[in-house]
Design a protein around this motif. Structure first.
Motif, PDB file in Angstrom:
ATOM      1  N   UNK A 154     -58.937 119.224  41.554  1.00 37.85           N
ATOM      2  CA  UNK A 154     -60.132 119.116  40.720  1.00 37.85           C
ATOM      3  C   UNK A 154     -59.848 118.308  39.448  1.00 37.85           C
ATOM      4  N   UNK A 155     -58.621 118.429  38.912  1.00 37.15           N
ATOM      5  CA  UNK A 155     -58.256 117.646  37.724  1.00 37.15           C
ATOM      6  C   UNK A 155     -58.285 116.151  38.051  1.00 37.15           C
ATOM      7  N   UNK A 156     -57.716 115.777  39.196  1.00 36.83           N
ATOM      8  CA  UNK A 156     -57.706 114.369  39.582  1.00 36.83           C
ATOM      9  C   UNK A 156     -59.119 113.867  39.841  1.00 36.83           C
TER      10      UNK A 156
ATOM     11  N   UNK B 107     -56.961 108.728  42.351  1.00 36.74           N
ATOM     12  CA  UNK B 107     -56.662 108.911  43.766  1.00 36.74           C
ATOM     13  C   UNK B 107     -55.336 109.648  43.895  1.00 36.74           C
ATOM     14  N   UNK B 108     -55.249 110.623  44.795  1.00 38.38           N
ATOM     15  CA  UNK B 108     -53.987 111.348  44.979  1.00 38.38           C
ATOM     16  C   UNK B 108     -52.866 110.392  45.384  1.00 38.38           C
ATOM     17  N   UNK B 109     -51.701 110.618  44.806  1.00 36.90           N
ATOM     18  CA  UNK B 109     -50.531 109.789  45.088  1.00 36.90           C
ATOM     19  C   UNK B 109     -49.360 110.721  45.389  1.00 36.90           C
TER      20      UNK B 109
ATOM     21  N   UNK C   9     -50.960 116.435  35.025  1.00 41.62           N
ATOM     22  CA  UNK C   9     -50.753 116.367  33.585  1.00 41.62           C
ATOM     23  C   UNK C   9     -51.480 115.164  32.990  1.00 41.62           C
ATOM     24  N   UNK C  10     -51.379 114.017  33.632  1.00 42.22           N
ATOM     25  CA  UNK C  10     -52.065 112.821  33.137  1.00 42.22           C
ATOM     26  C   UNK C  10     -53.574 113.025  33.118  1.00 42.22           C
ATOM     27  N   UNK C  11     -54.103 113.667  34.143  1.00 41.60           N
ATOM     28  CA  UNK C  11     -55.545 113.933  34.190  1.00 41.60           C
ATOM     29  C   UNK C  11     -55.963 114.881  33.073  1.00 41.60           C
ATOM     30  N   UNK C  12     -55.158 115.919  32.836  1.00 40.89           N
ATOM     31  CA  UNK C  12     -55.477 116.863  31.756  1.00 40.89           C
ATOM     32  C   UNK C  12     -55.486 116.143  30.420  1.00 40.89           C
TER      33      UNK C  12
ATOM     34  N   UNK D 119     -55.278 109.409  21.094  1.00 38.59           N
ATOM     35  CA  UNK D 119     -54.210 109.385  22.081  1.00 38.59           C
ATOM     36  C   UNK D 119     -53.696 110.798  22.292  1.00 38.59           C
ATOM     37  N   UNK D 120     -53.040 111.029  23.405  1.00 39.95           N
ATOM     38  CA  UNK D 120     -52.656 112.388  23.770  1.00 39.95           C
ATOM     39  C   UNK D 120     -51.442 112.903  23.025  1.00 39.95           C
ATOM     40  N   UNK D 121     -50.544 112.050  22.605  1.00 40.55           N
ATOM     41  CA  UNK D 121     -49.371 112.531  21.890  1.00 40.55           C
ATOM     42  C   UNK D 121     -49.092 111.626  20.715  1.00 40.55           C
ATOM     43  N   UNK D 122     -48.390 112.175  19.761  1.00 42.28           N
ATOM     44  CA  UNK D 122     -48.018 111.405  18.594  1.00 42.28           C
ATOM     45  C   UNK D 122     -46.889 112.121  17.893  1.00 42.28           C
TER      46      UNK D 122
END
Length: 190
Positions: free
Chosen positions: A53-55, A61-63, A71-74, A84-87
């Motif tokens: 569901x996250x993807x 697309x599933x890989x 994690x990338x989708x979240x 941005x997601x991190x800093x």
């Protein structure tokens, strides 16, 4: 991330079986008392589809060769506000990463500091008005206990860190080996 693809799969998710017993947790079993738990297709399919569901939510697309897709989708979903997601805290090489979530005018920051000490000030990536420091989990050298809280002042957090070992207590100093995962939440300043 990928769906089951070893030749034993079906193309449509089967209807889950009726619940048997009281829902609970898996066990390795105990000879003569309790059989080991069986992770059945319903449990597997539920876990698989929760992750898929996250993807789906980000159109990925599933890989099968990429174990970081969930994690990338979240991160993509939580950072949809454009941040941005991190800093790293501008004044602190001790930050291992900051993740922030912005919803409307509210924002929550989660981050890890590897060197926490009393009166340490950390710059935040935006201004809170007002902001609240809450939620922390500390790591301490063997034999020590520690606690951390903080005061939020617009775009900074000032940490207050205590330590105790047996009858000895005091404030943590830089390099004492204390770390913390922390959270700040507040209304973003306009």
């Amino acid at each position: 991330m990928h769906r089951l693809s070893n030749g034993t799969q079906v193309t449509a998710m089967p209807v889950p079986a009726a619940v048997s017993g009281t829902p609970g947790f898996a066990t390795g079993g105990s000879p003569g008392n309790q059989a080991a738990s069986v992770i059945d297709p319903d449990a597997f399919n539920t876990l698989q589809e929760e992750l898929m569901a996250w993807l789906d939510a980000v159109g990925a697309l599933p890989d099968k060769t990429n174990n970081g897709q969930t994690l990338a989708a979240a991160r993509t979903l939580f950072m949809a506000s454009g941040y941005s997601s991190t800093g790293t805290s501008p004044d602190s090489g001790d930050s291992t990463g900051i993740i922030w979530v912005k919803v409307g005018t509210m924002c929550r920051l989660l981050w890890q500091e590897t060197n926490v000490y009393d009166s340490k000030t950390i710059n935040l990536p935006f201004n809170f008005s007002p902001g609240y420091f809450f939620g922390s989990q500390t790591g301490a050298p063997a034999g020590w206990a520690s606690w951390v809280n903080g005061t939020v002042g617009h775009n900074t957090v000032t940490l207050h860190v205590g330590k105790q070992s047996g009858g000895t207590s005091g404030v943590a100093a830089s390099g004492d080996g204390f770390s913390a995962s922390m959270m700040v939440e507040g209304v973003l300043a306009t």
